[in-house]
Design an enzyme around this catalytic site. Structure first.
Site, PDB file in Angstrom:
ATOM      1  N   GLU A   1      -9.809 -13.278  -3.135  1.00 47.51           N
ATOM      2  CA  GLU A   1      -9.946 -13.053  -1.696  1.00 47.51           C
ATOM      3  C   GLU A   1     -11.274 -13.587  -1.162  1.00 47.51           C
ATOM      4  OE1 GLU A   1      -6.730 -10.707  -3.203  1.00 47.51           O
ATOM      5  OE2 GLU A   1      -8.836 -10.793  -3.849  1.00 47.51           O
TER       6      GLU A   1
ATOM      7  N   ILE B   1      -8.819  -6.944   0.920  1.00 44.70           N
ATOM      8  CA  ILE B   1      -9.736  -7.854   1.610  1.00 44.70           C
ATOM      9  C   ILE B   1     -11.170  -7.677   1.106  1.00 44.70           C
ATOM     10  CG2 ILE B   1     -10.577  -8.633   3.859  1.00 44.70           C
ATOM     11  CD1 ILE B   1      -8.126  -7.541   5.150  1.00 44.70           C
TER      12      ILE B   1
ATOM     13  N   HIS C   1      -1.835  -0.179  -1.944  1.00 42.87           N
ATOM     14  CA  HIS C   1      -1.023  -1.081  -1.138  1.00 42.87           C
ATOM     15  C   HIS C   1      -0.580  -0.440   0.176  1.00 42.87           C
ATOM     16  CE1 HIS C   1      -0.604  -2.575  -5.293  1.00 42.87           C
ATOM     17  NE2 HIS C   1      -0.482  -3.766  -4.746  1.00 42.87           N
TER      18      HIS C   1
END
Length: 344
Positions: free
Chosen positions: A80, A107, A149
């Site tokens: 990322e 992120i 998630h």
């Protein structure tokens, strides 16, 4: 009929014809926005983990690499930090990168690139450089994804001046806001509520349009209480409004859809009218973006309030594997908060 009358009649008929629309799911709207911008602007590139031949983990980019080739739609390493860093470099050098992070939860490795580089470029260069990039990412819970998630980290980025933050809840907004984000000059965090990807369906114009970032949408006009939310909670907010209507209570439903900038004027006008506000989001309560909304209402609309502003949010715990529907602020919790405000 004279020629003049024929022209006048034809004009009236054309004007009365409704605009052409197509029914899309939210994820189909995302795909169409990406496809349209790739066709419209040769500077647009789409990249991320598995976005190429596979089409992304949720298939948001399905078919794009086949149409536009590997130079404009391509896979990246599982990094990322590299994805966000590459997007910053591309944006500064004149491209329009649209990077996908598979889940908003991940992120983190690119956080410094976003908050210290992308968000600061326009300011630190005195306006000589802009950073027109978009980070797309599925966000929120409701799909039994567990605590790695299902998180809602949007508040981290709302806290950083220089970043725009949006989260649409309808196909119309997803298509129009993603176009606006890609065409703009600022870095945009584009959070997509994954539980609405295929659950949210709606009519979308076939003609080109954009939805201005920073404008909320009134989903339902009301006079007794303002129910304000964004993202994945909006269907439950609407259900709560319908339950209130069955009891004779008129609820105004507002979808913020844009968090930075956010539509202070519309929210304050609504609360001034109704005197009551319930703020709904699925992020944990501490540090929740809705705390900013509540603070603004308290400072600027205090004299209009008939009851304290009430927040309905996720819990201050890691997101659970099994009880995700309990964690999320469903219609029942929203309705209870509304009743509390109405009975204050």
């Amino acid at each position: 009929m004279t020629a003049t009358q024929e022209i006048q009649t034809a004009g009236k008929t054309a004007a009365a014809a409704p605009p052409a629309t197509v029914t899309l799911t939210l994820i189909q709207a995302v795909t169409e926005a990406l496809r349209g911008e790739l066709r419209r602007d040769s500077r647009v590139v789409v990249f991320g983990e598995d976005v190429g031949a596979r089409g992304g983990v949720f298939l948001a980019t399905a078919g794009l690499q086949a149409e536009f080739g590997e130079r404009r739609v391509f896979d990246t390493p599982l990094s990322e930090g590299a994805i966000v860093g590459a997007a910053v470099g591309m944006a500064v050098r004149g491209l329009r990168p649209v990077a996908e992070i598979q889940f908003a939860d991940y992120i983190g490795p690119g956080f410094d690139q976003l908050t210290s580089q992308a968000a600061k470029l326009r300011y630190r260069s005195g306006g000589q450089f802009t950073c027109p990039m978009v980070i797309r990412t599925p966000s929120g819970g409701g799909v039994k994804g567990g605590h790695h998630h299902s998180q809602s980290p949007e508040a981290y980025y709302c806290h950083t001046p220089g970043l725009k933050v949006v989260m649409p809840s309808t196909p119309y907004d997803a298509l129009g806001m993603l176009r606006a984000a890609i065409r703009g000059e600022d870095p945009v965090m584009f959070f997509e509520p994954k539980r609405l990807y295929r659950a949210a369906k709606g009519e979308v114009p076939t003609a080109d349009y954009v939805v201005e970032l920073g404008r909320a949408a009134v989903r339902q006009v009301g006079t007794d209480i303002s129910l304000i939310g964004y993202g994945g909670v909006m269907p439950d907010v609407q259900k709560a409004a319908e339950a209130l209507a069955a009891e004779g209570v008129s609820a105004e439903v507002i979808d913020l859809r844009s968090l930075v900038p956010w539509d202070r004027e519309l929210v304050l006008a609504s609360v001034a009218k109704t005197g009551r506000a319930v703020l709904v989001s699925e992020a944990p309560r501490i540090g929740n973006f809705m705390g900013e909304v509540a603070s603004t209402i308290g400072e600027e609309a205090f004299d209009s309030l008939l009851a304290p502003v009430i927040q309905v949010a996720g819990f201050d715990t890691p997101y659970p594997y099994v009880q995700d529907r309990v964690y999320l602020p469903g219609a029942g919790r929203i309705l209870n908060a509304a009743v509390k405000a109405l009975n204050y």
